[in-house]
Design a protein around this motif. Structure first.
Motif, PDB file in Angstrom:
ATOM      1  N   ALA A   1       0.841  -1.194   0.000  1.00 32.61           N
ATOM      2  CA  ALA A   1       0.000   0.000   0.000  1.00 32.61           C
ATOM      3  C   ALA A   1       0.877   1.246   0.000  1.00 32.61           C
ATOM      4  N   ASP A   2       0.366   2.314  -0.595  1.00 30.02           N
ATOM      5  CA  ASP A   2       1.066   3.594  -0.571  1.00 30.02           C
ATOM      6  C   ASP A   2       0.838   4.250   0.785  1.00 30.02           C
ATOM      7  N   SER A   3       1.918   4.456   1.510  1.00 35.49           N
ATOM      8  CA  SER A   3       1.811   5.033   2.849  1.00 35.49           C
ATOM      9  C   SER A   3       1.716   6.543   2.846  1.00 35.49           C
ATOM     10  N   GLY A   4       1.773   7.161   1.664  1.00 37.42           N
ATOM     11  CA  GLY A   4       1.675   8.612   1.588  1.00 37.42           C
ATOM     12  C   GLY A   4       3.033   9.281   1.691  1.00 37.42           C
ATOM     13  N   PRO A   5       3.054  10.625   1.706  1.00 32.01           N
ATOM     14  CA  PRO A   5       4.324  11.373   1.706  1.00 32.01           C
ATOM     15  C   PRO A   5       5.258  10.929   2.814  1.00 32.01           C
ATOM     16  N   GLU A   6       6.535  10.901   2.486  1.00 29.67           N
ATOM     17  CA  GLU A   6       7.536  10.505   3.471  1.00 29.67           C
ATOM     18  C   GLU A   6       7.656  11.554   4.572  1.00 29.67           C
TER      19      GLU A   6
END
Length: 256
Positions: free
Chosen positions: A40-45
């Protein structure tokens, strides 16, 4: 995309300008497939400030002005070779002196996660990097710069890695735009042993794919254009060995 015309052969160091003798890559499609898994894409680092549309436009306008009236060349040394996001009308090989490819950037998104960080390739100081120069079409130059920035520059901090560098060609030096050159900050780990890098690349995967896949595609497309980066060639063998060991395969089985 507009058909890209090969302009001419570039200058390559004599030690690199050789036929590769049929030696195939150890890292194969079959092995790379073992490195891929749904993530899954965890969003901005964390600790990164996303680039706003206004900041993107400011950077694009600055690069447009800096590009001048002459040809706009982009120097590609990694994924831009095999996944370009611009309208190129010709390409040629080029050598960026004073730079080399380095998996030196820790990433927890794209091809890595918080639990299994990956390493991203950038240009670091020193050495020589043989790559590909693409000349962008003059039409909608600003729009193409926007596309490149949107793809390559995710945060304010990353904008500092966009620069112009001299690149040697068969006809002399050209000034070219390059991304991820000379990164700084807490994510940078320089001079990692290739064995350490290989262990990371063989295991890291994110929502955009695995680090092993990125390495494989980069080496494969460099080879297709007659360029062999000795460190990457050794690294792909080390990553192949890691994947064979991780999955309990024999070396022969891993090549099918």
């Amino acid at each position: 995309m507009t058909a890209i015309r090969e302009r001419r052969q570039a200058v390559i160091q004599p030690s690199e300008a050789r036929m590769f003798g049929g030696r195939g890559m150890a890292l194969t499609d079959a092995l790379v497939s073992l490195s891929l898994r749904p993530e899954a894409d965890s969003g901005p680092e964390q600790n990164r400030t996303p680039l706003t549309e206004a900041e993107l436009e400011t950077l694009a306008m600055r690069l447009l002005l800096e590009s001048g009236a002459g040809p706009l060349w982009v120097f590609a040394y990694g994924s831009l070779i095999w996944k370009p996001d611009f309208d190129a009308i010709e390409w040629q090989q080029g050598a960026a002196r004073g730079w080399h490819r380095s998996f030196c950037l820790k990433m927890t998104r794209w091809r890595g996660t918080q639990s299994q960080p990956g390493l991203m390739m950038a240009l670091d100081r020193g050495g020589l990097c043989n790559g590909i120069l693409f000349r962008l079409a003059n039409e909608d130059r600003l729009g193409q710069l926007r596309r490149l920035i949107r793809r390559e520059v995710g945060s304010i901090e990353d904008a500092a890695t966009v620069r112009w560098i001299p690149v040697a060609t068969a006809d002399g030096l050209v000034r070219a735009l390059v991304f991820w050159a000379g990164p700084k900050g807490e994510r940078v780990s320089r001079k990692l042993p290739l064995e350490t890098v290989a262990r990371v690349l063989a295991r890291a995967c994110g929502h955009m794919g695995s680090c092993a896949e990125y390495l494989y595609l980069t080496v494969k497309h460099l080879e297709e254009r007659g360029i062999r980066d000795r460190n990457l060639w050794r690294l792909q063998k080390l990553v192949a060995d890691e994947l064979v060991a991780i999955h309990g395969l024999t070396e022969a089985a891993g090549n099918h």
